[in-house]
Motif scaffolding. Structure first.
Motif, mmCIF file in Angstrom:
data_model
loop_
_atom_site.group_PDB
_atom_site.id
_atom_site.type_symbol
_atom_site.label_atom_id
_atom_site.label_comp_id
_atom_site.label_asym_id
_atom_site.label_seq_id
_atom_site.Cartn_x
_atom_site.Cartn_y
_atom_site.Cartn_z
ATOM 1 N N HIS A 137 38.926 35.104 43.165
ATOM 2 C CA HIS A 137 37.485 35.729 43.082
ATOM 3 C C HIS A 137 37.883 37.313 43.194
ATOM 4 O O HIS A 137 37.464 37.958 42.602
ATOM 5 C CB HIS A 137 36.623 35.260 43.871
ATOM 6 C CG HIS A 137 35.340 35.644 43.507
ATOM 7 N ND1 HIS A 137 34.551 36.810 44.190
ATOM 8 C CD2 HIS A 137 34.285 35.027 42.555
ATOM 9 C CE1 HIS A 137 33.318 36.674 43.623
ATOM 10 N NE2 HIS A 137 33.300 36.035 42.618
ATOM 11 N N HIS A 138 38.698 37.546 44.245
ATOM 12 C CA HIS A 138 38.945 39.203 44.428
ATOM 13 C C HIS A 138 39.537 39.712 43.128
ATOM 14 O O HIS A 138 39.247 40.789 42.673
ATOM 15 C CB HIS A 138 39.901 39.341 45.785
ATOM 16 C CG HIS A 138 40.483 40.759 45.838
ATOM 17 N ND1 HIS A 138 39.934 41.374 47.033
ATOM 18 C CD2 HIS A 138 40.931 41.446 45.262
ATOM 19 C CE1 HIS A 138 40.795 42.556 47.049
ATOM 20 N NE2 HIS A 138 41.179 42.525 45.767
ATOM 21 N N GLU A 139 40.649 38.943 42.550
ATOM 22 C CA GLU A 139 41.404 39.529 41.429
ATOM 23 C C GLU A 139 40.432 39.411 40.079
ATOM 24 O O GLU A 139 40.718 40.537 39.290
ATOM 25 C CB GLU A 139 42.689 38.673 41.190
ATOM 26 C CG GLU A 139 43.761 38.609 42.366
ATOM 27 C CD GLU A 139 43.822 40.037 43.015
ATOM 28 O OE1 GLU A 139 43.966 41.011 42.157
ATOM 29 O OE2 GLU A 139 44.058 40.249 44.158
ATOM 30 N N LEU A 140 39.752 38.600 40.233
ATOM 31 C CA LEU A 140 38.748 38.422 38.689
ATOM 32 C C LEU A 140 37.754 39.671 38.913
ATOM 33 O O LEU A 140 37.503 40.257 37.800
ATOM 34 C CB LEU A 140 37.978 37.332 38.583
ATOM 35 C CG LEU A 140 38.722 36.176 37.636
ATOM 36 C CD1 LEU A 140 40.154 35.963 38.393
ATOM 37 C CD2 LEU A 140 37.818 34.740 37.631
ATOM 38 N N ASP A 141 37.416 40.019 39.928
ATOM 39 C CA ASP A 141 36.558 41.244 40.403
ATOM 40 C C ASP A 141 37.048 42.534 39.641
ATOM 41 O O ASP A 141 36.591 43.210 38.911
ATOM 42 C CB ASP A 141 36.153 41.464 41.589
ATOM 43 C CG ASP A 141 34.884 40.931 42.237
ATOM 44 O OD1 ASP A 141 34.123 40.434 41.330
ATOM 45 O OD2 ASP A 141 34.588 41.211 43.529
ATOM 46 N N HIS A 142 38.551 42.744 40.054
ATOM 47 C CA HIS A 142 39.179 43.660 39.390
ATOM 48 C C HIS A 142 39.029 43.958 37.840
ATOM 49 O O HIS A 142 39.166 45.165 37.344
ATOM 50 C CB HIS A 142 40.818 43.717 39.706
ATOM 51 C CG HIS A 142 40.989 44.168 41.076
ATOM 52 N ND1 HIS A 142 40.801 45.548 41.654
ATOM 53 C CD2 HIS A 142 41.775 43.467 42.075
ATOM 54 C CE1 HIS A 142 41.224 45.704 42.669
ATOM 55 N NE2 HIS A 142 41.661 44.485 42.960
ATOM 56 N N LEU A 143 38.964 42.745 37.162
ATOM 57 C CA LEU A 143 39.056 42.747 35.729
ATOM 58 C C LEU A 143 37.649 43.431 35.325
ATOM 59 O O LEU A 143 37.410 43.615 34.145
ATOM 60 C CB LEU A 143 39.265 41.580 35.272
ATOM 61 C CG LEU A 143 40.673 40.743 35.410
ATOM 62 C CD1 LEU A 143 41.084 39.351 34.801
ATOM 63 C CD2 LEU A 143 41.710 41.734 35.175
ATOM 64 N N GLY A 182 41.119 42.304 51.628
ATOM 65 C CA GLY A 182 41.815 43.511 51.667
ATOM 66 C C GLY A 182 42.419 43.838 50.226
ATOM 67 O O GLY A 182 42.295 43.041 49.369
ATOM 68 N N CYS A 183 43.201 44.867 49.811
ATOM 69 C CA CYS A 183 43.576 45.227 48.634
ATOM 70 C C CYS A 183 44.470 46.270 48.534
ATOM 71 O O CYS A 183 44.717 47.078 49.355
ATOM 72 C CB CYS A 183 42.148 45.900 47.815
ATOM 73 S SG CYS A 183 42.739 45.978 46.197
ATOM 74 N N LEU A 184 45.474 45.888 47.743
ATOM 75 C CA LEU A 184 46.772 46.970 47.886
ATOM 76 C C LEU A 184 46.298 48.331 47.190
ATOM 77 O O LEU A 184 47.002 49.403 47.192
ATOM 78 C CB LEU A 184 47.846 46.416 46.812
ATOM 79 C CG LEU A 184 48.529 45.085 47.403
ATOM 80 C CD1 LEU A 184 49.511 44.414 46.240
ATOM 81 C CD2 LEU A 184 49.549 45.468 48.530
ATOM 82 N N PRO A 213 44.734 46.231 35.915
ATOM 83 C CA PRO A 213 44.440 47.627 36.016
ATOM 84 C C PRO A 213 44.993 48.322 37.143
ATOM 85 O O PRO A 213 45.171 49.474 37.270
ATOM 86 C CB PRO A 213 42.826 47.596 36.432
ATOM 87 C CG PRO A 213 42.361 46.072 36.536
ATOM 88 C CD PRO A 213 43.571 45.260 35.993
ATOM 89 N N GLN A 214 45.299 47.619 38.311
ATOM 90 C CA GLN A 214 45.959 48.141 39.486
ATOM 91 C C GLN A 214 47.361 48.745 39.074
ATOM 92 O O GLN A 214 48.094 49.380 40.058
ATOM 93 C CB GLN A 214 46.246 47.010 40.716
ATOM 94 C CG GLN A 214 44.890 46.691 41.262
ATOM 95 C CD GLN A 214 44.801 45.749 42.263
ATOM 96 O OE1 GLN A 214 45.040 44.548 41.969
ATOM 97 N NE2 GLN A 214 45.088 46.432 43.507
ATOM 98 N N ILE A 215 48.023 48.231 38.050
ATOM 99 C CA ILE A 215 49.040 48.807 37.484
ATOM 100 C C ILE A 215 48.874 49.759 36.268
ATOM 101 O O ILE A 215 49.904 49.922 35.538
ATOM 102 C CB ILE A 215 50.274 47.840 37.127
ATOM 103 C CG1 ILE A 215 50.134 46.690 36.220
ATOM 104 C CG2 ILE A 215 50.956 47.448 38.782
ATOM 105 C CD1 ILE A 215 51.437 45.825 36.150
HETATM 106 ZN ZN LIG Z 1 42.589 44.106 45.078
#
Ligand SMILES: [Zn+2]
Length: 178
Positions: free
Chosen positions: A135-141, A93-95, A47-49
């Motif tokens: 875990h941070h990346e799975l949260d994004h989904l 942190g997050c891009l 989703p970030q792209i």
């Molecule tokens: Zn992030």
């Protein structure tokens, strides 16, 4: 381009890929290329792209307790948590939230199943900071950002350069600065 916080797609639940075909392989490659273009980043989610698919990339072996550079971006497709434990505070942190950091509590042990970008199934364990990144990346989904996991304003800060060009932590004084 990396979508910043505030873009609606970052709050959507992503769709499973199920079968890895050309489209999913291409999206995984786009994530790898985008993360490689941001060496300060250690993970990125579809989703970030701008893609609403369950694909993330992670760079393993990093974190403040590691002496090494994190490894190359590894794509994980339809990643699913089957085991989680050892919850404790770490840095986040997050891009999509550049310059913003915080203290979040996340599992430091995860067992994840899913598919690699070649379509092969995996079942593997991530420990320590690797588990935090995954875990941070799975949260994004699921449309979750790390700021959602901040319980106190004091746990959120920006990193800026002081007059000597040294990075310093600047605490936030209000949530409107997020
Ligand atoms: Zn992030």
């Amino acid at each position: 381009m990396i979508y910043p916080e505030g873009e609606k797609i970052l709050r959507k639940k992503c769709t499973p890929v199920k079968r890895v075909r050309q489209e999913a392989r291409q999206l995984a490659q786009d994530l790898v290329d985008t993360l490689n273009a941001h060496p300060e980043g250690i993970g990125l989610a579809a989703p970030q792209i701008g893609a609403q698919q369950r694909i993330v990339v992670v760079r393993l072996g990093g974190g403040s307790d590691s002496e090494q550079e994190p490894g190359p971006p590894l794509p994980l497709i339809d990643p699913k948590i089957v085991e989680a434990g050892d919850e404790k505070p770490d840095f986040d942190g997050c891009l999509s939230l550049p310059g913003l950091y915080g203290k979040t509590v996340r599992p430091h042990h995860l067992r994840i199943t899913g598919l690699y970008s070649n379509g092969r199934a995996f079942d593997r364990v991530f420990d320590g900071f690797d588990a935090v990144v995954v875990h941070h990346e799975l949260d994004h989904l699921d449309g979750v950002l790390f700021i959602d996991r901040i319980s106190r304003l004091e746990d959120l800060y920006r990193v800026q350069e002081d007059e000597h060009g040294e990075p310093v932590r600047v605490p936030l004084t209000s949530l409107t600065q997020v």
